[in-house]
Design a protein around this motif. Structure first.
Motif, PDB file in Angstrom:
ATOM      1  N   THR A 246       0.934  -1.340   0.026  1.00 40.54           N
ATOM      2  CA  THR A 246      -0.018  -0.068   0.218  1.00 40.54           C
ATOM      3  C   THR A 246       0.903   1.271  -0.281  1.00 40.54           C
ATOM      4  O   THR A 246       2.218   1.297   0.218  1.00 40.54           O
ATOM      5  N   TYR A 247       0.432   2.433  -0.297  1.00 39.14           N
ATOM      6  CA  TYR A 247       0.915   3.714  -0.299  1.00 39.14           C
ATOM      7  C   TYR A 247       2.213   3.436  -1.374  1.00 39.14           C
ATOM      8  O   TYR A 247       3.208   3.833  -0.982  1.00 39.14           O
ATOM      9  N   ALA A 248       1.681   2.906  -2.433  1.00 40.47           N
ATOM     10  CA  ALA A 248       2.611   2.458  -3.599  1.00 40.47           C
ATOM     11  C   ALA A 248       2.302   2.844  -4.926  1.00 40.47           C
ATOM     12  O   ALA A 248       1.128   2.546  -5.111  1.00 40.47           O
ATOM     13  N   GLU A 249       3.029   3.161  -5.843  1.00 36.76           N
ATOM     14  CA  GLU A 249       2.912   2.890  -7.100  1.00 36.76           C
ATOM     15  C   GLU A 249       3.775   2.299  -7.945  1.00 36.76           C
ATOM     16  O   GLU A 249       4.705   2.247  -7.840  1.00 36.76           O
ATOM     17  N   VAL A 250       3.176   1.619  -9.153  1.00 35.90           N
ATOM     18  CA  VAL A 250       4.028   0.903 -10.206  1.00 35.90           C
ATOM     19  C   VAL A 250       4.818   2.168 -10.823  1.00 35.90           C
ATOM     20  O   VAL A 250       3.912   3.210 -11.455  1.00 35.90           O
ATOM     21  N   GLU A 251       6.014   2.077 -11.008  1.00 35.39           N
ATOM     22  CA  GLU A 251       6.667   3.089 -11.564  1.00 35.39           C
ATOM     23  C   GLU A 251       7.069   2.795 -13.142  1.00 35.39           C
ATOM     24  O   GLU A 251       7.085   3.521 -14.066  1.00 35.39           O
ATOM     25  N   GLU A 252       7.682   1.472 -13.410  1.00 35.35           N
ATOM     26  CA  GLU A 252       8.021   1.163 -14.539  1.00 35.35           C
ATOM     27  C   GLU A 252       7.568  -0.271 -14.677  1.00 35.35           C
ATOM     28  O   GLU A 252       7.422  -1.304 -13.822  1.00 35.35           O
ATOM     29  N   VAL A 253       7.589  -0.703 -15.942  1.00 35.30           N
ATOM     30  CA  VAL A 253       6.907  -2.271 -16.340  1.00 35.30           C
ATOM     31  C   VAL A 253       7.629  -2.437 -17.645  1.00 35.30           C
ATOM     32  O   VAL A 253       7.680  -1.809 -18.592  1.00 35.30           O
TER      33      VAL A 253
END
Ligand SMILES: Cc1cc2nc3c(=O)[nH]c(=O)nc-3n(C[C@H](O)[C@H](O)[C@H](O)COP(=O)(O)OP(=O)(O)OC[C@H]3O[C@@H](n4cnc5c(N)ncnc54)[C@H](O)[C@@H]3O)c2cc1C
Ligand code: SF4
Ligand code: SF4
Ligand code: SF4
Ligand code: SF4
Lengths: 661, 333
Positions: A213-220
């Motif tokens: 939580t409190y997280a975001e995907v930055e790169e895939v």
């Protein structure tokens, strides 16, 4: 010597009614290389496939064209049939004479001519086809779910239940999404958190699920079966594994001016807070824009009062890198900004609220403790006007062209709940249409109108303004065909919903396609509704289109079953139609590398013998496991060094030429 | 210009003499003094022919593809190249595309006050031209001819590309010899594009048809263009399906230019060489400037070659990118 066969399908009357299939067959027979041509009612049927198989064997065909429906429908079918008869499956070309021809034309003469053109183009192409062999790639048995609303939670639970590990990445400090903000839910009026909380707890305790939580995907990067994601876990300034969720810090924090997002900004919260009582994880988080300690270095009260010692002002963002076989997008929605619509005076009158704000006002854990009070003076309202379709079905460009689907139902819900609890409150609802398709939905709406005496007015509101401490609503009643002016205490706007503002960014990262409204598009609106056209990316919940909870949950389950199907495989066959660079033509300019969305291109500097000239050159190299055959590189390559197997520049030119003939 | 010219030639000799460089890529006068053409000087002796004057319009960047590749083997030494401010954009673009080995190049940035077009001087009635000298003062040139002398205003006889000079600043160099202050760009380089945009599709088609039918497919534009630097051009590659060297029909002549314009879109630095070298006087720069203007409008100001290692808007994707539906106006624009 090319020995080609052409097979023309009638598709019952789908094709045959608009295309003279006999003429297509006759014209096919005279194309260069064609030694056999035949039509049949349903080429995809077993009998049809047998015609193909028999012809391949009998005439020794080394390439075939099937004039039929879109390759999306039956390319795989015909490739399989060809393979069974000993032909390389990539020697099969489809001329789409249904979607591209018979379905969109009425005139049989013109339709037939076009079908012949499409057939000729496919024959011209297959003459240049070469046998290709599919490779294999691995499947990482772990899934990533982006978004921890009810959609993401349900998808993760179902995947975890099948035994595969899942990570949920949620940008907020808690999972739960919008459903956590709702009070009661239609059509059964059960309490939202009573049915959501157990699911949240299950997600927390399931050993196959990791909540980030409190997280975001930055790169895939990567592709189906083996994606690589980089996740930024934002600093909470509270140690997640130490905090007990006691909440002492919240009561002692002197900075209490932060807007409470969970209550839609209707009241305030301290700089350190737990979003709501049932939050998962039940851990505090510091809003760094509000925290005195983080901004001035002074204070530090929460650290002093926290008996668990969980506060850490020095915490930094952390990065998690992980591989996944499949990714599910479940990023949900938000209501649109109602202040764009001046006529409703949302930004100037406190007593004009959105429906989601009303959910909070009616909720026992909300800013008024669940008592219906008007925001301006905290008094009990005696009359409420609801306005439906605020910004929905709006083609003026201010709002959204689509129907937000849930507003008719939740407005009926709000109206009914208010009439039930406060029978003294008059409730009026302005609507364009009431749309209630869904199990028990119309019954629900009728109960509001008939049993609870909610005053439904067909018509739109032109203006809302404040006068002598109350609101005035001017609208039209289309049935009575008259203007009406109502004095009221509160106005509730059923604002349209739109995809979460990060949806576009996430979709770009995943190379998933997105529509003009930023909803994620399905691979096929009817037949593949939970898959993105990008292999390995699945859709769950409102990020795909407006829907209510029951629909969200069924879609979440469907997405999960697709993911489970994928993760159950040990290997995937890869598409052999990949790019390839001719090192004698390559300039080493890096244009292709820059456009490749899959990072499949790298460079190698080595000695090259260019017709006797020996030179060390920098040349492009395609990693065939990463290449998805999108063709972007072939278009950008100025020298034509880059080419796509199965869709070479030459093949495409040959098709164009056959069409222009 | 005179002073800079003397300094440049002297410095080139010095660098060759002290062994800093083993070759010089510069200009040499041809048959006539105004026919200055690119030349590779390999000996100190040969440098007597090096010139730098008002007719050194040719952009030498592209010559550095071949000359910077260490074909001479170990210890072959660096190659000196003389670059005017505008030429440095092309040089940078080639660096971005990994076409030049920077290690092997010594760049002498040379100041420039605008290059002249002999045809524009002739158009002002001069015949039998024997020399073009800087006047002592003002913005004038003295033209000496077999029949006497005359003066022209420099601004009237500049090369088309210098009418809209990008500015006097060198974007890359190892050493600079220049007296110029950078006054920024000159003129409005998109004026011609705007005129074309204002035309109806039919008028525009007629315009290009008339211009392009003058093309004799000499390939000078392509050969001079620093963006057209492919090892093997598609028009020379029989396997490409579009190879051809002659104007066989009117379709072909247009396709050559349209394909070329697409190939250089986003990479063209607007160095103006195509228009300068075209013997038929076709305003080829209008194609490129249309693309540049569109790129600026759709993606924000971008100058290819401003810096080495740039990521051009046509080969990068961002969420803010314009949607195709907004960029394209159906029916021609
Ligand atoms: C006023 C109102 C009343 C309603 N009443 C009812 C009702 O009575 N009955 C009913 O069936 N439905 C109702 N609904 C509809 C219901 O809210 C939705 O169907 C449901 O919430 C959809 O769930 P979801 O998971 O798709 O989206 P959401 O609930 O929006 O969840 C999405 C989650 O993803 C997270 N997220 C977004 N972007 C990212 C990102 N980039 N990275 C990580 N995480 C991200 C969000 O923070 C959020 O937690 C109502 C809706 C409204 C607005
Ligand atoms: S076709 Fe080219 S751009 Fe597309 S994935 Fe393959 S290498 Fe990359
Ligand atoms: S774009 Fe073409 S020429 Fe440039 S590096 Fe790629 S393959 Fe080579
Ligand atoms: S025309 Fe195209 S292929 Fe030919 S050199 Fe120029 S960019 Fe390369
Ligand atoms: S330089 Fe002029 S004539 Fe020669 S090919 Fe180019 S446009 Fe045609």
């Amino acid at each position: 010597m090319q020995r080609l066969g052409v097979f023309v399908c009638w598709c019952g009357s789908n094709i045959a009614a608009t295309v003279d299939v006999d003429r297509v067959v006759a014209e096919a027979k005279v194309q260069p290389g064609v030694v056999f041509a035949q039509d049949y009612q349903y080429m995809c049927s077993e009998a049809g496939q047998n015609i193909i198989k028999d012809a391949i064997k009998q005439y020794g065909l080394n390439g075939i064209v099937v004039c039929s429906c879109s390759p999306r429908m039956h390319e795989a079918t015909f490739r399989k049939a060809a393979e069974a008869a000993g032909l390389n499956p990539y020697m099969v070309e489809i001329a789409n004479i249904r979607e591209h021809c018979s379905w969109i034309h009425k005139d049989k003469e013109a339709g037939t001519e076009k079908a012949c053109v499409l057939m000729r183009a496919a024959v011209a192409k297959v003459l240049l086809n070469t046998p290709l062999k599919a490779g294999e790639s691995k499947v990482v048995k772990r899934a990533l779910v982006i978004g921890g609303g009810i959609a993401g939670i349900q998808t993760a639970l179902d995947i975890a239940d099948a035994g595969f590990p899942v990570d949920i990445v949620e940008k907020n400090a808690t999972i739960g999404g919008r459903m956590a903000q709702l009070d009661k839910t239609f059509p059964t009026l059960d309490c939202s958190s009573c049915i959501l909380t157990p699911k949240m707890v299950e997600a927390k305790t399931n050993e196959n699920i990791r909540l980030i939580t409190y997280a975001e995907v930055e790169e895939v990067s990567g592709f189906v079966g083996s994606f690589k994601a980089k996740i930024r876990k934002k600093a909470r300034f509270v140690k997640e594994d130490v905090c007990t969720g006691c909440g002492v810090c919240m009561s002692k924090c002197p900075s209490k001016k932060g807007l409470n997002e969970f209550n839609m900004g209707l009241n305030n919260r301290p700089a350190i807070y737990i979003p709501f009582a049932q939050a998962i994880p039940n851990v505090a988080v510091i809003d760094k824009t509000q925290c005195i300690k983080l901004n001035t270095g002074k204070c530090g009260l929460c650290e002093k009062v926290c008996t668990a010692g969980a506060i850490d002002y020095t915490q930094q963002d952390e990065f998690i890198e992980e591989e996944y076989g499949a990714i599910v997008m479940a990023t949900g929605f938000r209501p649109i900004d109602a202040s764009k619509f001046d006529e409703y005076s949302y930004s100037t009158c406190k007593d004009v609220v959105t429906s989601l704000e009303l959910e909070r006002i009616m909720n026992a854990a909300g800013p008024t403790g669940g008592v219906l009070l008007r925001p301006s003076d905290g008094k009990h309202p005696h009359s409420i006007v609801f306005v439906q379709c605020v910004g929905s079905r709006d083609v003026s460009g201010r709002g959204k062209p689509y129907c937000s689907k849930i507003c008719c139902m939740y407005t009926a819900k709000h109206a009914m709940l208010i009439r039930d609890k406060y029978p003294d409150v008059e409730v009026h609802v302005f609507y364009i249409d009431v749309r209630t398709p869904g199990k028990n939905f119309d019954e629900f709406y009728r109960r509001a109108a008939e049993q609870y005496d909610v005053d439904y007015i067909k018509g739109q509101v032109g203006k809302v303004w404040e006068e002598d401490g109350h609101l005035v609503v001017r609208g039209v009643d289309l049935i009575a065909n008259e203007q009406i002016v109502l004095n009221t205490d509160m106005v509730v706007l059923a604002t349209a919903i739109e995809p979460d503002p990060t949806a576009r960014k996430v979709a770009n990262m995943l190379t998933a396609s997105i529509d003009t409204n930023d909803f994620i598009t399905e691979a096929h609106p009817k037949l593949r509704p939970v898959e993105s056209p990008t292999a390995g990316i699945f859709l769950s919940g409102v990020c795909q289109g407006p829907k209510d909870i029951p629909e969200t949950v069924s879609q979440a389950g469907a997405a999960a079953s697709k993911v489970i199907g994928l993760l159950s495989k040990n290997k995937l066959t890869t598409n052999p139609c990949v790019a390839h660079s001719d090192e004698l033509l390559c300039n080493g300019c890096s244009c292709c590398e820059k456009v490749c969305p899959y990072g499949a291109i790298s460079y190698d500097t080595h000695l090259i013998n260019d017709h006797g000239v020996k030179e060390t050159r920098r040349v492009a190299l395609v990693n065939e496991a990463l290449c998805q055959g999108c063709g972007a590189c072939t278009v950008v390559c100025p020298s034509g060094a880059m080419d796509l197997k199965g869709f070479s520049n030459k093949q495409i030119m040959a098709e164009v030429e056959a069409i222009c003939l | 210009m005179q002073k800079v010219s003397e300094k440049v030639i002297a410095r080139a000799r010095e660098l060759m003499h002290d062994g800093t460089v083993s070759k010089v890529v510069g200009w040499k006068a041809g048959e006539f003094f105004y026919d200055c053409e690119p030349n590779v000087f390999e000996t100190e002796e040969s440098l007597k022919d090096l010139v730098y004057n008002r007719f050194c319009g040719a952009n030498l960047s592209k010559y550095m593809i071949k000359n910077s590749i260490a074909s001479g083997g170990e210890g072959a030494g660096k190659v000196l190249v003389l670059l005017k401010p505008c030429d440095t954009y092309s040089f940078n673009q080639l660096l971005t595309e990994h076409r030049i080995d920077r290690e092997n190049v010594y760049i002498l940035g040379v100041g420039c006050e605008g290059m002249c077009d002999i045809d524009r001087i002739r158009e002002r009635g001069f015949k039998g031209i024997t020399g073009v000298l800087e006047a002592d003062s003002g913005n004038e040139l003295v033209i000496t001819t077999l029949y006497g002398e005359g003066k022209v205003n420099i601004d009237d006889v500049l090369l088309n590309k210098c009418d809209s000079c990008k500015g006097k600043a060198h974007k890359i160099y190892d050493e600079l010899i220049s007296d110029n202050e950078d006054e920024g760009p000159r003129g409005d380089r998109f004026e011609g594009v705007r005129e074309l945009e204002a035309m109806s599709p039919e008028q525009r088609f007629a315009f290009w048809q008339a211009e392009l039918s003058k093309c004799i497919r000499c390939n000078a534009c392509r050969n001079a263009c620093p963006a057209c630097s492919c090892r093997k051009c598609v028009f020379d590659n029989n396997a490409s399906g579009i190879a051809s060297k002659a104007n066989t029909d009117s379709f072909e002549e247009k396709m050559f230019h349209i394909i070329r314009a697409f190939h250089v879109a986003g990479r063209c630095t607007d160095c103006g060489e195509c228009t300068r070298v075209c013997p038929q006087g076709i305003p080829l720069h209008l194609f490129n400037r249309k693309y540049i203007k569109d790129i600026n409008d759709f993606y924000g100001e971008y100058a290819a070659g401003e810096e080495a290692g740039q990521r051009g808007p046509l080969i990068s994707f961002t969420e803010q990118d314009i949607e195709p539906g907004h960029a394209v106006v159906k029916g021609g624009n």
